[in-house]
Motif scaffolding. Structure first.
Motif: not given
Length: 174
Positions: A4-9, A109-116, A127-133
């Motif tokens: 998740l870090y690699d695909i976001s930051i 650690e937060r890839g599957d954490t639900e975010v608004p 999910k944080a990973k889906d949110y980023v994309f």
């Protein structure tokens, strides 16, 4: 596999650095043409469009929201207002600093954490990973593209290399 870090930051860092370089090239062009660089902030293609300065504001605000959501940290306030060019440069610099301080393990650690996620008046969860994309990365590219189009429409000599340079920085010639 990318984290998740690699695909976001790193991706958002590249968007931010490209925003900076395109903004600088626009300012240089305006100065060389004897135009008031402060006019850059108000550029629009259509009357109902958000202006150039707001395009940059959205890149910064979205990047900060992404950091908050992928780290679980506190948001950095970015008030919606008309920013001057020096203030926009400061916002971009501060976002780069914030991106550089993000802890990889905290994000991964937060890839599957639900975010608004709020999109206009609608609110979503992902999910944080889906949110980023699905939100910050496409939003960053969209507003960067709008900046590019606004400047090209003003005759700023930008080319694809100006846009792609930061994203291709790790490439080597064959």
């Amino acid at each position: 596999m990318s984290s998740l870090y690699d695909i976001s930051i790193p991706a958002y860092t590249d968007i931010t650095k490209t925003t900076q370089s395109i903004l600088k090239k626009g300012e240089e062009h305006f100065k060389s043409q004897g135009k008031d660089v402060a006019e850059l902030v108000q550029l629009k293609i259509a009357e109902d469009m958000l202006n150039f300065g707001v395009q940059i504001f959205i890149i910064v605000a979205t990047g900060r929201k992404m950091i908050e959501r992928v780290t679980g940290g506190s948001p950095v306030d970015t008030p919606m207002k008309e920013y001057t060019l020096p203030e926009l440069h400061e916002l971009l610099e501060s976002l780069l600093k914030e991106l550089s301080q993000v802890d990889r393990s905290q994000v991964d650690e937060r890839g599957d954490t639900e975010v608004p996620c709020k999109f206009g008046p609608e609110e979503f969860k992902a999910k944080a990973k889906d949110y980023v994309f699905g939100y910050p990365i496409p939003t960053g590219y969209f507003h960067l593209n709008m900046m590019y189009a606004l400047l090209r429409g003003q005759g700023v000599p930008l080319g694809k290399k100006d846009y792609m340079g930061e994203f291709m920085k790790t490439f080597t010639k064959a």
